[in-house]
Design an enzyme around this catalytic site. Structure first.
Site, short mmCIF file in Angstrom:
data_model
loop_
_atom_site.label_atom_id
_atom_site.label_comp_id
_atom_site.label_asym_id
_atom_site.label_seq_id
_atom_site.Cartn_x
_atom_site.Cartn_y
_atom_site.Cartn_z
N LYS A 129 0.82 -1.20 0.00
CA LYS A 129 0.00 0.00 0.00
C LYS A 129 0.86 1.26 0.00
O LYS A 129 0.56 2.24 -0.68
CB LYS A 129 -0.97 -0.03 1.18
CG LYS A 129 -2.03 -1.12 1.02
CD LYS A 129 -3.00 -1.14 2.17
CE LYS A 129 -4.14 -2.13 1.90
NZ LYS A 129 -3.66 -3.52 1.72
N LYS A 164 -8.31 2.05 5.29
CA LYS A 164 -7.86 0.66 5.26
C LYS A 164 -6.57 0.50 6.05
O LYS A 164 -5.75 1.42 6.14
CB LYS A 164 -7.66 0.18 3.82
CG LYS A 164 -6.78 1.04 2.94
CD LYS A 164 -6.86 0.56 1.49
CE LYS A 164 -6.10 1.46 0.54
NZ LYS A 164 -6.21 1.01 -0.88
N ARG A 214 -6.66 -5.07 -11.92
CA ARG A 214 -5.33 -5.62 -11.66
C ARG A 214 -4.56 -5.65 -12.97
O ARG A 214 -4.96 -6.33 -13.92
CB ARG A 214 -5.44 -7.02 -11.07
CG ARG A 214 -4.14 -7.84 -11.04
CD ARG A 214 -3.02 -7.19 -10.26
NE ARG A 214 -3.37 -6.86 -8.90
CZ ARG A 214 -3.30 -7.71 -7.88
NH1 ARG A 214 -2.92 -8.96 -8.08
NH2 ARG A 214 -3.61 -7.32 -6.66
N ARG A 229 -11.95 -6.18 -11.28
CA ARG A 229 -12.66 -6.91 -10.21
C ARG A 229 -13.80 -6.02 -9.74
O ARG A 229 -13.59 -5.02 -9.06
CB ARG A 229 -11.67 -7.26 -9.10
CG ARG A 229 -10.56 -8.21 -9.61
CD ARG A 229 -9.34 -8.19 -8.74
NE ARG A 229 -8.70 -6.89 -8.76
CZ ARG A 229 -7.65 -6.57 -7.98
NH1 ARG A 229 -7.15 -7.46 -7.16
NH2 ARG A 229 -7.13 -5.37 -8.05
N ARG A 237 -15.95 -3.19 -2.10
CA ARG A 237 -14.69 -3.86 -2.42
C ARG A 237 -14.84 -4.73 -3.66
O ARG A 237 -15.78 -5.50 -3.78
CB ARG A 237 -14.25 -4.73 -1.24
CG ARG A 237 -14.07 -3.97 0.06
CD ARG A 237 -13.86 -4.92 1.22
NE ARG A 237 -15.01 -5.79 1.43
CZ ARG A 237 -15.03 -6.81 2.28
NH1 ARG A 237 -13.95 -7.09 2.99
NH2 ARG A 237 -16.12 -7.55 2.43
N ASP A 277 -2.74 -2.08 -8.99
CA ASP A 277 -4.19 -1.94 -8.84
C ASP A 277 -4.57 -0.51 -9.23
O ASP A 277 -4.03 0.46 -8.68
CB ASP A 277 -4.62 -2.23 -7.41
CG ASP A 277 -4.53 -3.71 -7.07
OD1 ASP A 277 -4.31 -4.52 -8.00
OD2 ASP A 277 -4.67 -4.07 -5.89
N GLU A 285 -2.63 0.59 -5.44
CA GLU A 285 -1.69 -0.30 -4.76
C GLU A 285 -0.66 -0.82 -5.77
O GLU A 285 -0.93 -0.87 -6.97
CB GLU A 285 -2.39 -1.51 -4.12
CG GLU A 285 -3.23 -1.19 -2.91
CD GLU A 285 -3.73 -2.43 -2.18
OE1 GLU A 285 -3.16 -3.52 -2.40
OE2 GLU A 285 -4.68 -2.30 -1.40
N ASN A 287 1.36 -4.31 -5.89
CA ASN A 287 1.46 -5.62 -5.27
C ASN A 287 2.71 -6.33 -5.77
O ASN A 287 2.90 -6.50 -6.97
CB ASN A 287 0.21 -6.45 -5.60
CG ASN A 287 -1.04 -5.84 -4.99
OD1 ASN A 287 -1.39 -6.15 -3.86
ND2 ASN A 287 -1.70 -4.97 -5.73
#
Length: 320
Positions: A129, A164, A214, A229, A237, A277, A285, A287
């Site tokens: 993050k 978050k 993603r 997503r 979410r 993301d 984000e 990842n």
């Protein structure tokens, strides 16, 4: 090639969608030898004068082609990590203390000659993050703090926000607070533990309704399709683990702009595989631990992500 995958227990794999399994399947198709272990099976020892190499108790496996009884274990051996052509760190988050310690063992193995992907130091240097803070030109208004009043001020300015924890995964612990501020105090207390724990706050991005995308970047180059997503059933979410629906779609011009800007930078640091993301036009984000969505993108788009990944891995190893 001899490949070692450091991952969660093999018996826990959901092979119909697991990206590590997709990597293994493509590697096996090319004739590479597969072994696997868990982070808890790494070790290093010294006799008081000199240290031996980082070693692991590994399982030699072959794939069966069956998605249920999907592997056959042919041997269990004690092996130095440097004896493999590549070590792929694919342990799922959370990035807790034990994960952190594992990266130090992996970095020692690198000093001894092991080739680790993603590189151990790069895993530590890019918390998923917080890594976005290096690229403020691509992110939505964001706050990282322990201070409750700072969160309240951020909400007063932006009116609709997402809160978050920094160590969450799969959408865990994500809250939305709208203009009315309902439950803001309680949510702050839950996430920051009276100032003991840092949290992230971001301006809500309405484009989440079209999906949290993603974007996979392999060897610095983006895969041409993302997996959007899309939240379902009133959820905010989009994470697949939280019930989001995955829809593969071509990269937009903005997606490609972000990916091509970040890709070479991250690849140069030893990050062979990265999952960006993006919601709407904003990066949310980066990842690096065990990016997923290989199978969903491949099945829906026809683009073989695992093939691209093994191609990139082979090219790096061939280059020395």
């Amino acid at each position: 090639m001899k490949l070692l995958f450091i991952a969660d227990p093999l018996e826990s794999f959901k092979t119909a969608k697991d990206s590590t399994y997709a990597m293994m399947r493509e590697a096996a198709r090319r004739g590479h030898q597969l072994a696997a272990c868990e982070p808890g099976q790494l070790r290093w020892a010294s006799d008081g004068r000199a240290g031996g190499p980082v070693r692991a108790r590994v399982r030699d496996i072959t794939l069966t082609g069956d998605l249920h009884a999907w592997f056959h274990e042919s041997a269990v051996r004690d092996v130095a990590l440097r004896d493999f052509d590549a070590v792929l760190m694919r342990k799922d988050p959370p990035f807790d203390s034990e994960y952190f310690y594992a990266t130090h063992l992996l970095e020692q193995a690198e000093r001894e000659g092991a080739r680790v992907f993603n590189k151990a130091r790069a895993l530590r240097d890019h918390p998923e993050k917080l890594a976005i803070l290096e690229f403020p030109q691509f992110i939505a208004p964001t706050l990282v703090t322990r201070e409750a009043q700072a969160v309240r001020d951020f909400h007063a300015q932006h009116r609709d926000i997402i809160l978050k924890p920094l160590d969450g995964m799969g959408g865990m612990g994500i809250f939305r607070v709208k203009d009315d501020g309902l439950n803001l105090g309680s949510i702050i207390e839950t996430l920051n533990l009276e100032g003991a724990q840092t949290l992230m706050v971001q301006k809500f991005i309405p484009a989440i309704a079209q999906g949290d995308k993603r974007i996979l970047v392999i060897g610095g180059e983006p895969v041409p399709y993302s997996l959007a997503r899309i939240p379902q059933g009133g959820e905010v979410r989009g994470n697949l683990a939280a019930g989001g629906k995955g829809v593969a779609q071509p990269l937009t011009a903005r997606d490609r702009e972000i990916a091509t800007a970040l890709g070479p930078i991250l690849a140069a640091r030893g990050l062979l595989l990265v999952g960006l993301d993006v919601i709407g036009e904003q990066l949310t984000e980066i990842n690096v631990t065990s990016p997923t969505c290989f199978q969903e993108i491949s099945e829906q788009s026809g683009f073989d992500v695992a093939r691209r990944f093994i191609d990139a891995l082979e090219a790096i190893l061939a280059a020395g």
